[in-house]
Write an enzyme that holds these catalytic residues in place. Structure first.
Site, PDB file in Angstrom:
ATOM      1  N   CYS A  55       0.839  -1.209   0.000  1.00  8.65           N
ATOM      2  CA  CYS A  55       0.000   0.000   0.000  1.00  8.65           C
ATOM      3  C   CYS A  55       0.872   1.257   0.000  1.00  8.65           C
ATOM      4  O   CYS A  55       1.892   1.327   0.673  1.00  8.65           O
ATOM      5  CB  CYS A  55      -0.919  -0.010   1.221  1.00  8.65           C
ATOM      6  N   CYS A  59       0.116   4.804   7.041  1.00  9.37           N
ATOM      7  CA  CYS A  59      -0.519   4.605   8.355  1.00  9.37           C
ATOM      8  C   CYS A  59       0.501   3.944   9.297  1.00  9.37           C
ATOM      9  O   CYS A  59       0.971   2.833   9.017  1.00  9.37           O
ATOM     10  CB  CYS A  59      -1.767   3.740   8.213  1.00  9.37           C
ATOM     11  N   CYS A  62       0.332   0.206  10.383  1.00  9.63           N
ATOM     12  CA  CYS A  62      -0.059  -0.830   9.425  1.00  9.63           C
ATOM     13  C   CYS A  62       1.123  -1.549   8.759  1.00  9.63           C
ATOM     14  O   CYS A  62       1.931  -0.922   8.072  1.00  9.63           O
ATOM     15  CB  CYS A  62      -0.952  -0.211   8.362  1.00  9.63           C
ATOM     16  N   CYS A  99     -16.367  -9.431   5.510  1.00  6.46           N
ATOM     17  CA  CYS A  99     -15.769  -8.165   5.097  1.00  6.46           C
ATOM     18  C   CYS A  99     -14.511  -8.442   4.266  1.00  6.46           C
ATOM     19  O   CYS A  99     -13.663  -9.236   4.664  1.00  6.46           O
ATOM     20  CB  CYS A  99     -15.420  -7.333   6.329  1.00  6.46           C
ATOM     21  N   CYS A 131     -19.442  -6.742   3.382  1.00  4.98           N
ATOM     22  CA  CYS A 131     -18.846  -5.444   3.713  1.00  4.98           C
ATOM     23  C   CYS A 131     -17.529  -5.359   2.946  1.00  4.98           C
ATOM     24  O   CYS A 131     -16.900  -6.378   2.650  1.00  4.98           O
ATOM     25  CB  CYS A 131     -18.606  -5.395   5.223  1.00  4.98           C
ATOM     26  N   CYS A 191     -19.686   1.582   8.378  1.00  9.28           N
ATOM     27  CA  CYS A 191     -18.946   0.945   9.466  1.00  9.28           C
ATOM     28  C   CYS A 191     -17.734   1.830   9.709  1.00  9.28           C
ATOM     29  O   CYS A 191     -16.888   1.987   8.815  1.00  9.28           O
ATOM     30  CB  CYS A 191     -18.532  -0.462   9.038  1.00  9.28           C
ATOM     31  N   ARG A 263     -18.231  -3.017  17.802  1.00  6.60           N
ATOM     32  CA  ARG A 263     -17.455  -4.213  17.462  1.00  6.60           C
ATOM     33  C   ARG A 263     -16.149  -4.286  18.246  1.00  6.60           C
ATOM     34  O   ARG A 263     -15.304  -3.392  18.128  1.00  6.60           O
ATOM     35  CB  ARG A 263     -17.157  -4.187  15.954  1.00  6.60           C
TER      36      ARG A 263
END
Ligand code: SF4
Length: 328
Positions: A55, A59, A62, A99, A131, A191, A263
């Site tokens: 990616c 972040c 991550c 998801c 999702c 979400c 969640r």
């Protein structure tokens, strides 16, 4: 006690709730939860990384960011057959929501997105709520997903507006909010939640909850994640989040957003059954199950079955909200 559904919470009100003595906080959250939801019911979801790593974003938590040297190996988009096969395994394991996550900065109108659209149709046909979490997207792309049968779109705000630039520099908080607006305009469920343990203050947590709870419509689902520090990421050395911090966050979210699926997400692997039971008591009513949560370890189906039996919990059926509306 004030448990009406409100979108006009003030920071001061939220601060007062958040800092109340923890047993009072749990009691109040449990009362609200009991008033609005079936407390023995927990939604069981599975999260699959359909495109891992590589990616372009930064972040700080991550391991999928290409710029960090982690053990995650970049993989291209999974095949339709493999994804639908995993959805069937998830369904047989007791999941009702599936998801799919892709490590993209944003959705592009290319053949990979066409393939994700097909996956959405395929997983929908399995009978699961579908999702996706694919990064930023336009209203048109959100509509395409909706037309394919997508139920919800995950896009976390992670932390407060003020703390955001400490964690991510490659996009802004407003970029995130724009995507949430596009998701809502397309008629998809939102979400959206956050991660604690990123070096934020209590005030940052309160501000994140304020942003969520003052949206015109509360998110249908609010994931509360504890940072799982991963070697090679800038946050690898962060301290473990304490269970009381999770409980405080979950209970406050429950009080502010009575109907949301709150969640209990990343970090659950580090918790024993007693700690998870406290989170359910504080109003959590959804978990991810299956051995991996994108790339980090997570309790498997069998461990969760044992916990459900022990605590007398039962999985929430899929599409329950729609069935309730149809029955009125
Ligand atoms: S959290 Fe998502 S956007 Fe950020 S680096 Fe990881 S995969 Fe990319």
């Amino acid at each position: 006690m004030n448990s009406e559904i409100r979108n006009n919470w003030t920071i001061e009100e939220i601060r007062e709730i958040y800092f109340s003595p923890v047993l009072d906080l749990i009691y109040r959250a449990a009362t609200v939860h009991n008033q609005y939801n079936v407390t023995a019911e927990v939604q069981v979801c599975t999260l699959l990384s359909v495109k891992t790593g590589g990616c372009s974003e930064d972040c700080a938590y991550c391991p999928q960011a290409a710029r960090y040297d982690t053990d995650v190996e970049a993989q291209k988009l999974m095949s339709y057959e493999d994804v639908v096969g995993k959805a069937l395994v998830a369904k047989n394991g007791g999941s009702t929501r599936f998801c799919m996550g892709a490590a993209w900065r944003n959705v592009r109108d290319n053949s990979d997105f066409d393939k994700v659209i097909d996956m959405v149709k395929g997983v929908n046909a399995v009978g699961l709520e579908v999702c996706c979490t694919l990064g930023m997207l336009t209203e048109y792309q959100a509509k395409r997903l909706k037309d394919a049968g997508l139920y919800a779109y995950n896009h976390n705000l992670d932390t407060s507006d003020e703390h955001y630039s400490e964690i991510i520099s490659t996009r802004t908080y407003n970029d995130r909010l724009d995507t949430l607006d596009n998701v809502e305009k397309a008629g998809l469920s939102v979400c959206c939640g956050g991660i604690i343990g990123l070096g934020e203050t209590d005030d940052d947590r309160i501000k994140l909850l304020h942003t969520l709870a003052t949206r015109k419509q509360h998110p249908e689902s609010v994931p509360v994640n504890a940072l799982v520090p991963v070697k090679g990421t800038p946050l690898e050395g962060r301290e473990k989040v304490k269970v009381w911090e999770m409980v405080r966050m979950i209970a406050t979210a429950r009080i502010l957003m009575p109907r949301a699926m709150v969640r209990l997400s990343a970090g659950r692997n580090e918790m024993n059954y007693e700690q998870q039971a406290l989170c359910f008591l504080a109003g959590a009513n959804s978990i991810f199950t299956g051995e991996k949560l994108l790339t980090t370890p997570n309790p498997g189906f069998d461990a969760d079955k044992e916990m459900f039996e022990l605590l007398g919990l039962k999985p929430r059926e899929s599409f329950k909200a729609e069935k309730e509306i149809a029955a009125v």
